[in-house]
Structures are given as C-alpha cells and as structure tokens.
Design an enzyme around this catalytic site. Structure first.
Site, PDB file in Angstrom:
ATOM      1  N   LYS A 217      64.226  61.709  85.626  1.00 18.90           N
ATOM      2  CA  LYS A 217      64.638  61.810  84.222  1.00 18.90           C
ATOM      3  C   LYS A 217      64.224  63.142  83.596  1.00 18.90           C
ATOM      4  O   LYS A 217      63.279  63.795  84.031  1.00 18.90           O
ATOM      5  CB  LYS A 217      64.095  60.619  83.420  1.00 18.90           C
ATOM      6  CG  LYS A 217      64.914  59.355  83.712  1.00 18.90           C
ATOM      7  CD  LYS A 217      64.555  58.175  82.848  1.00 18.90           C
ATOM      8  CE  LYS A 217      65.465  56.984  83.236  1.00 18.90           C
ATOM      9  NZ  LYS A 217      65.061  55.751  82.548  1.00 18.90           N
ATOM     10  N   ARG A 252      61.931  51.613  89.170  1.00 16.71           N
ATOM     11  CA  ARG A 252      63.367  51.808  89.434  1.00 16.71           C
ATOM     12  C   ARG A 252      63.559  53.267  89.844  1.00 16.71           C
ATOM     13  O   ARG A 252      63.336  54.157  89.026  1.00 16.71           O
ATOM     14  CB  ARG A 252      64.158  51.466  88.166  1.00 16.71           C
ATOM     15  CG  ARG A 252      65.666  51.558  88.299  1.00 16.71           C
ATOM     16  CD  ARG A 252      66.332  51.253  86.952  1.00 16.71           C
ATOM     17  NE  ARG A 252      67.781  51.343  87.054  1.00 16.71           N
ATOM     18  CZ  ARG A 252      68.471  52.487  86.964  1.00 16.71           C
ATOM     19  NH1 ARG A 252      67.837  53.623  86.757  1.00 16.71           N
ATOM     20  NH2 ARG A 252      69.785  52.487  87.076  1.00 16.71           N
TER      21      ARG A 252
HETATM   22  C1  PT1 Z   1      65.681  52.209  83.072  1.00 16.00           C
HETATM   23  C2  PT1 Z   1      67.037  52.564  83.339  1.00 16.00           C
HETATM   24  C3  PT1 Z   1      67.956  51.504  83.593  1.00 16.00           C
HETATM   25  N1  PT1 Z   1      67.478  53.861  83.334  1.00 16.00           N
HETATM   26  C4  PT1 Z   1      66.228  49.941  83.353  1.00 16.00           C
HETATM   27  N2  PT1 Z   1      67.519  50.211  83.600  1.00 16.00           N
HETATM   28  C5  PT1 Z   1      68.779  54.121  83.552  1.00 16.00           C
HETATM   29  N3  PT1 Z   1      65.807  48.650  83.361  1.00 16.00           N
HETATM   30  C6  PT1 Z   1      69.676  53.078  83.798  1.00 16.00           C
HETATM   31  C7  PT1 Z   1      67.205  61.375  81.231  1.00 16.00           C
HETATM   32  O1  PT1 Z   1      66.537  61.562  80.212  1.00 16.00           O
HETATM   33  O2  PT1 Z   1      64.760  53.112  82.813  1.00 16.00           O
HETATM   34  N4  PT1 Z   1      65.312  50.921  83.083  1.00 16.00           N
HETATM   35  N5  PT1 Z   1      69.263  51.801  83.819  1.00 16.00           N
HETATM   36  C8  PT1 Z   1      69.253  55.551  83.533  1.00 16.00           C
HETATM   37  N6  PT1 Z   1      69.125  56.110  82.223  1.00 16.00           N
HETATM   38  C9  PT1 Z   1      68.704  57.415  81.965  1.00 16.00           C
HETATM   39  C10 PT1 Z   1      68.036  57.707  80.773  1.00 16.00           C
HETATM   40  C11 PT1 Z   1      68.903  58.416  82.892  1.00 16.00           C
HETATM   41  C12 PT1 Z   1      67.553  58.980  80.529  1.00 16.00           C
HETATM   42  C13 PT1 Z   1      68.446  59.695  82.658  1.00 16.00           C
HETATM   43  C14 PT1 Z   1      67.742  59.992  81.482  1.00 16.00           C
HETATM   44  O3  PT1 Z   1      67.411  62.247  82.093  1.00 16.00           O
END
Ligand code: PT1
Length: 279
Positions: A217, A252
């Site tokens: 992230k 995850r």
């Molecule tokens: C998470 C999650 C998810 N993240 C759960 N499910 C994502 N339970 C998708 C960035 O800042 O943390 N928990 N499902 C993916 N989401 C992101 C959010 C991907 C922020 C990248 C960023 O780079």
C-alpha cells in the site's frame, strides 16, 4: 460452509484480484485460466485463505456493475472451490455477489463497506459464513481527498465497527461469525494509518479475529520517501510482522510465500519465548 482459523499463529490471506485495473498486478489475471493458476500458486505458496475480488477498491477506483463483478469472480470461485480445499473469501460489497459466491463455495465474506450496501446485511445473514467488517471513511473513488478524524482515531474506528457489529446482530448474524479490519489506506492519510498501526492491540482486544491489509500500500511507499509499488516487499513484510506481533489473526497479502516464511520465523521465536515464560 465454515472453517476454523489457524489461531496458534497468524494466518495468511492471499490476494487474488480479478480486476483489469488492479493496482499492483496490472490486470494480468483478468482471464479465467490465469486467475485459477494464480490462485493455485498462492495456495502452493502457503495461503491459508484466498481472497477473491472483482471490484478494485484502491484509492480512485470507480465502481463496477453487478453483472461485471459477477462475471469476473463467480467462475473463479467455482473453479477454485472444485479444485482446492483452501477456504475462499469473496471480497465484495454486492449482495448478489455474496449469495452467488457462497453458493459456489466461498467460506468467508470480506466487505470493505461492512455490509452498508442495501440488501448486504440480509444476504450475509442468510449466507451463514464468517464476515469481515472493514472500516472505510468515504468511498474508494474519493476517500483520499481529505480524510478527517478527531483526536483518537482508534476510538472512531472502534465506534464504527461497534455500530456495524450491532447492525449485524440486529439482522440475525451471530457475533461469533464476525471479523474486523481497520481498513488501512481507506480514507486515511499516513498519520492516520500510523496511529492505527501503532495501536493495533487496542483493536485486537475487542475480541474479534483481526484482519490487517498493508501489502504494497501507498502508506508504505510514503514512509520510504515515495518508493514504487514494485519495491514494497520488505516494507510489506515488516508491516505483516508488526501486525502479527500485535494481535492480527490474518494478514491480507500479495506475496504469500515471503510472508508465510517471515511469519514462521517470528512464530518460532514467539513460541520459544512463551514456553520459557511458562516453564
Ligand atoms: C484491506 C483491503 C481489502 N484492501 C480487507 N479487504 C484492499 N479486509 C482490498 C493504497 O493506499 O486492507 N482489508 N480489500 C485494497 N485496497 C487498497 C487501499 C489498496 C489502499 C491500495 C491502497 O495504496
């Protein structure tokens, strides 16, 4: 269908994106055979759970239609349920997708909107599987524009999750089915994410299995002076170990093998320490 968490150690949830615009897999796994092969690879690498998602929820992502999301994920759930015994999680906010995925063999619902979409509480209640409730401020497309919190972000996230837990119970979902996740990067700037990560133990003490998603992230990139997403494995491993050491039940991640190995080392030392404390 249900399953038991590997509670003696932190479990690894492998990410299987079935999205053409996924932020780090570049949409390489859009097609069914590739998605299945990637899922089998993650299982071979040591995933305890596979999280299958057809809607990108990274910052800036636009929603997809229900039909598009169905077409992306259901064939993948069907095939992997047939070919493996590994529990499958469906990363969705859409009630129709929850229903179809659980019928096809999914063992967990992972909803970044914590069952706030119309009909989601009802669909999840009927599905009978565990549900991960995640905190998000805003919606993916705009959530990073100006995230705002009061003096104690942990209190605010806890308050939100407590309200969603109550909504689940009112809909007939037993709290024993619920997992929680503070939602790193979902309507949070670096200081917000760091405050949550530094106080993860407060969330783990709520008594629900705690899921943590930090893998690749942007908050990690920000802490490393803006490194590229392709360079975030060491940072992701550090985050996963911190999370495991402070109460995460599941991390995850994209890089399943590396994470599973890092966790094995941490767990071996932690077990030795616990044995000595008990002796
Ligand atoms: C998470 C999650 C998810 N993240 C759960 N499910 C994502 N339970 C998708 C960035 O800042 O943390 N928990 N499902 C993916 N989401 C992101 C959010 C991907 C922020 C990248 C960023 O780079």
């Amino acid at each position: 269908m249900s399953f038991v968490l590997p509670h003696a150690r932190c479990g690894v949830m492998g990410i299987l994106n079935v999205t053409p615009d996924s932020f780090s897999d570049g949409g390489r796994f859009v097609r069914l055979p590739q998605a299945i092969a990637q899922g089998l690879r993650l299982i071979e690498e040591g995933a305890d759970i596979l999280d299958i998602g057809g809607e990108s929820t990274r910052p800036g992502a636009a929603p997809v239609s229900v039909q598009e999301e169905m077409d992306r994920v259901i064939p993948v759930v069907e095939a992997l349920a047939r070919e493996t015994g590994t529990p499958l999680s469906i990363d969705t906010s859409t009630p129709e997708v929850m229903r179809a995925a659980v019928s096809a063999g999914a063992a967990l619902i992972n909803d970044v909107r914590a069952l706030r979409m119309p009909g989601a509480l009802k669909a999840a209640a009927a599905a009978g599987v565990p549900i991960c409730l995640m905190h998000m401020q805003g919606e993916p497309r705009t959530m990073q524009a100006s995230p705002r919190y009061g003096p104690d972000i942990v209190d605010e996230v806890t308050g939100f999750l407590t309200e969603r837990i109550a909504a689940c119970e009112a809909a007939g979902i037993d709290r024993a089915r619920l997992w929680i996740d503070p939602g790193f990067g979902f309507g949070k700037d670096l200081s917000h994410n760091l405050a949550l990560l530094a106080q993860l133990d407060r969330l783990s003490r709520l008594g629900f299995p705690l899921v943590v998603g930090l893998s690749r992230k942007s908050m990690l990139g920000q802490m490393l002076d803006g490194n590229d997403v392709s360079e975030r494995l060491p940072a992701s491993l550090a985050g996963a170990l911190w999370a495991a050491a402070h109460g995460a039940a599941v991390v995850r991640v994209h890089d399943v093998r590396a994470t599973a190995e890092a966790l094995r080392i941490w767990h071996a030392v932690a077990s030795e320490r616990a044995a000595r404390a008990g002796a």
